[in-house]
Design an enzyme around this catalytic site. Structure first.
Site, PDB file in Angstrom:
ATOM      1  N   GLU A 151       0.817  -1.226   0.000  1.00 45.14           N
ATOM      2  CA  GLU A 151       0.000   0.000   0.000  1.00 45.14           C
ATOM      3  C   GLU A 151       0.848   1.272   0.000  1.00 45.14           C
ATOM      4  O   GLU A 151       0.532   2.250   0.663  1.00 45.14           O
ATOM      5  CB  GLU A 151      -0.973   0.011   1.194  1.00 45.14           C
ATOM      6  CG  GLU A 151      -1.966  -1.126   1.195  1.00 45.14           C
ATOM      7  CD  GLU A 151      -2.934  -1.090   0.017  1.00 45.14           C
ATOM      8  OE1 GLU A 151      -3.014  -0.058  -0.665  1.00 45.14           O
ATOM      9  OE2 GLU A 151      -3.603  -2.108  -0.219  1.00 45.14           O
ATOM     10  N   GLY A 152       1.939   1.242  -0.750  1.00 48.85           N
ATOM     11  CA  GLY A 152       2.787   2.424  -0.867  1.00 48.85           C
ATOM     12  C   GLY A 152       4.047   2.296  -0.040  1.00 48.85           C
ATOM     13  O   GLY A 152       3.994   1.970   1.148  1.00 48.85           O
TER      14      GLY A 152
END
Length: 592
Positions: free
Chosen positions: A436-437
């Site tokens: 997620e990043g």
């Protein structure tokens, strides 16, 4: 073997964050403390009986691609169905949508238990929750009726299909294309996706991809991205939908959940359904991703917690050496937990995981308050949650890599073997700074966006919260010295912010070049705040002669450790952030 502390989890929920306050809101009014206890007990039973027994087995026997289909551990079919039948997948949704209107705080706490027991197994149902939630919020009535019931029941798996070979963090370069058809408002989808968690497996009857694609002739960049529902099998006739599993990625950890490489529309036969409005897909997906980012932090914290308890158990049982003051070799050896350096490593783990858990549950409660509050309060809670999200994702993700490493070190050579589960936890922890990043992306998000939002309003709200906690702690004589420490580092952080912000509009490359270090500094500060809050409660309990003296004394000592060993790191980070030397910018690629 214990993989988490129920006592500590309850401390955070009911003493620290007082989640029973949520019951006063009409949306949550059907619940009570007993309800929450029942939910958490049910989560523990599933974790203990169904998930933890498969922890090592799922790691040793990872999914395999056979004849174009990924085969996973056979126990996953039962686990996924159990989650569906017991209502976990849609537990936080409204009664009208078949949910239980369960507070997200309790849901996240339950997820923490599942993840600590078996991270790989926990991923399957919670991915479905995220995918179903996107359809529920943004999809048409027809899409909801067509897809969500079987997702809620666990019959169908949900996924998030974003990443492509040339479009990872830079989604503006996304190439998967959607072509309108002349009937039913469907689209032909063509492209490929990589690193898709649970993107194919045989534990569910269908895989429902929430997929980002660009409608042909849509605007370039992120403004032209739309969101589609793309099933592996068509719902009408259960025939293949031209979504082919091209490959499976074999990972260093988190092996029990498959990660797929998908080819979409290779034979021009893939049908997809537009979710919401065209060209708004990225904004829809980011709503889910923001929620998922706190979830990633919780995943990391859970794995770090399991590793801590495994190393704590070993340290209590393993005899080795004697006190340095004892020279007589005929004396019996002592458990290694008696050695100061082993205590240091255990304190480090405890400070990271319990500080992280406090922050993550605080964020979960903020999300509940955003859901039920109105007006200015709703806005303030939302701003505070947005600001804390990159910290709540990144601090546990990065620090639990270090804390699981410390757990391995506590065991020494034994920790490096497969005879103990800690080497598995060490491998599994590493995915979370990427999920997620990456940490670098979240550093730029925090400094480049969140800190600047509404002229720094979110930051002011956070500083107000920290100052209020300091004021409360100052009323306790034994905590005064630590409140002064936190005050001083808060002032140092403010100095950094005041120095950096004027650069934002002048030289963005220089402004953001050390954004990751700024994120690290903010994480240390915020976890220090959470530890002061915990120590304040513990000190008050000890004054009242509470029977659990060891538990509360442990909280205070761990706060002391964090302030003496971790909080002080703000000093060196702030020195770097205040420096005018542009080392990373001035370095040329040829010089490497």
């Amino acid at each position: 073997m214990a993989f988490y502390s129920k006592r500590d989890l309850y401390f955070h929920l009911f003493e620290n964050h007082k989640i029973e306050d949520l019951i006063s809101y009409p949306y949550f009014s059907d619940h009570q403390r007993e309800t929450f206890d029942l939910v958490l007990d049910a989560a523990e039973k599933i974790a203990q009986n169904s998930m933890y027994p498969l922890l090592t087995e799922m790691d040793r026997n990872e999914p395999q691609l056979e004849n174009g289909k990924i085969k996973v551990h056979p126990g996953m079919r039962k686990i996924i169905r159990q989650f569906g039948e017991d209502g976990w997948i849609n537990a936080t949704f409204s009664y009208e949508e078949g949910g239980q209107q369960l507070p997200n705080t309790v849901y996240q706490a339950s997820g923490f238990i599942f993840q600590a027991a078996n991270y790989s197994a926990s991923v399957y149902p919670f991915l479905t929750t995220g995918a179903a939630n996107l359809i529920r919020i943004f999809g048409s009535k027809e899409l909801k009726e067509k897809f969500t019931p079987n997702m809620y029941s666990g019959k169908w798996q949900g996924t998030m299909a974003l990443t492509e070979p040339d479009a990872g963090s830079s989604l503006s370069d996304l190439q998967t294309t959607a072509y309108p058809t002349s009937h039913d408002g469907t689209f032909k989808i063509k492209g490929q996706k990589i690193y898709i968690s649970c993107g194919d497996h045989d534990a569910c009857e269908n895989i429902i991809h929430l997929m980002l694609a660009r409608i042909v002739d849509a605007p370039a960049g992120t403004k032209g991205i739309s969101l589609f529902v793309v099933p592996k099998y068509r719902v009408a006739d259960n025939q293949p939908n031209d979504v082919l599993t091209q490959g499976i990625y074999h990972k260093m950890g988190y092996k029990g959940a498959p990660i797929a490489h998908l080819m979409i529309g290779s034979d021009d036969g893939c049908e997809g359904y537009l979710v919401g409005e065209a060209n708004k897909g990225l904004s829809y997906m980011f709503q889910m991703m923001n929620e998922a980012r706190v979830g990633v932090g919780m995943n990391a914290c859970a794995i770090g917690t399991a590793a801590y308890h495994a190393s704590l158990s070993y340290a209590n049982e393993r005899p080795q050496g004697r006190k340095l003051s004892q020279k007589d070799p005929s004396l019996p050896q002592i458990p290694i937990i008696e050695h100061a350096d082993v205590k240091r490593m255990l304190l480090f783990q405890k400070s990271v995981i319990e500080g992280s858990l406090s922050l993550l549950l605080y964020c979960a409660k903020l999300s509940d308050l955003v859901h039920v509050e109105k007006g200015d309060q709703k806005e303030d809670f939302g701003l505070l949650l947005d600001l804390l999200t990159p910290i709540a994702k990144s601090y546990p993700s990065e620090m639990c890599c270090l804390s699981t490493s410390a757990a391995v070190q506590v065991l020494g050579g034994a920790g490096y073997t497969t005879d103990f589960p800690i080497e598995q936890y060490y491998r599994e922890a590493r995915i979370h700074p990427i999920h997620e990043g990456t940490t670098g992306i979240h550093g730029m998000d925090l400094l480049g966006r969140k800190v600047l939002t509404q002229n720094g309003k979110a930051l002011k709200l956070l500083l107000r919260e920290i100052i209020e906690s300091i004021a409360a702690a100052k009323a306790i004589p034994s905590l005064v010295s630590k409140t002064i420490m936190l005050e001083n580092y808060l002032k140092r952080t403010q100095e950094v912010i005041d120095t950096l912000l004027p650069k934002a509009g002048k030289d963005m490359e220089a402004f953001l070049s050390d954004a990751t270090l700024f994120l690290e500094m903010m994480g240390i500060l915020v976890i220090g705040w959470q530890w002061l809050k915990q120590a304040t409660i513990a000190a008050q309990k000890l004054q009242s002669e509470d029977l659990e003296k060891d538990f509360y004394q442990g909280k205070i000592m761990c706060m002391n450790y964090y302030f003496e060993y971790e909080l002080v790191k703000i000093g060196s980070l702030s020195t770097r952030l205040l420096s005018e030397e542009k080392v990373t910018i001035n370095m040329k690629k040829e010089w490497f």
